[in-house]
Design a protein around this motif. Structure first.
Motif: not given
Length: 256
Positions: A243-256
């Protein structure tokens, strides 16, 4: 990092200590009369929640909770709460999330040395000195006593706040042993964002904002024995890590 930005963060950090000079005597102090008998603990717990929720609000934090299929915890049941741990704010978040389940934390013995707060902390929670084997054994006994008195328990299985470079530290076994022995369900939480918004170190990083939290399905321990402890520990570790990895991917996607 610009000097103006660093100055803001340092002032914001100072604000945290300033508000707690007021909040600790107000909320934690008000709970003291209710800490001496178990039957009044739910009243003391309400004051602890007010302290936690006031901190989150005044520091500019709000959380968004995601549940799997909107699972509702039974307010008449006890749970062993576990979570990843990256900041003192994790404690305040758990208090806020577990409003209907008076619980005790298992935390560092060093915090009991703080003036005034240390007294309330010592009366409310279970203190552990991980360098002292006899202390660890005594803590295990105290946890069972708290559970027997009707309280839920929260443990951070990483054993403390790990180095910022560690994504998720190895889990210790205590939480899982207690859950199995007492046949209490485990409720894992994954807390994102607070590691960067209010890290324990360095203090020149962070800032107010949204905290994402995932409440996973409760895990029954009814049919488990202590020989299943490592399996349960690994299952929870992988659940939170994913779940932490999923949150991290979502953050990167939203920042781009």
């Amino acid at each position: 990092m610009k000097i103006l930005q660093i100055s803001f963060i340092l002032l914001w950090r100072a604000w945290f200590f300033l508000i707690n000079i007021f909040l600790v005597p107000l909320w934690a102090g008000a709970s003291i009369p209710f800490l001496f008998k178990d039957k009044y603990y739910h009243i003391a717990y309400w004051f602890h929640q007010m302290w936690a929720r006031s901190n989150l609000f005044l520091m500019g934090f709000w959380y968004v909770l995601e549940k799997e299929k909107e699972e509702t915890l039974d307010k008449n049941k006890q749970y062993v709460i576990i979570s990843n741990h990256s900041s003192i704010m994790d404690i305040m978040l758990i208090y806020s999330l577990m409003r209907n389940h008076p619980l005790v934390f298992v935390g560092k013995a060093e915090l009991a040395k703080l003036p005034f707060f240390g007294f309330v902390y010592r009366r409310s929670n279970i203190l552990i000195d991980r360098k002292n084997l006899s202390s660890c054994m005594q803590v295990f006994k105290q946890i069972q006593e708290k559970v027997d008195s009707g309280k839920s328990v929260c443990l951070f299985p990483e054993g403390g706040v790990p180095n910022p470079s560690i994504f998720l530290d190895h889990f210790k076994s205590g939480a899982f042993s207690i859950a199995i022995i007492k046949k209490i369900p485990i409720v894992p939480f994954t807390i994102a964002d607070i590691k960067t918004k209010f890290p324990s170190f360095p203090i020149i990083k962070g800032g107010p904002g949204k905290i994402r939290i995932k409440q996973h399905h409760s895990i029954s321990t009814k049919n488990l024995s202590l020989k299943d402890k490592n399996f349960l520990k690994e299952k929870c570790f992988n659940l939170i890590k994913y779940q932490l990895e999923k949150f991290e991917r979502e953050k990167i996607k939203n920042d781009n």
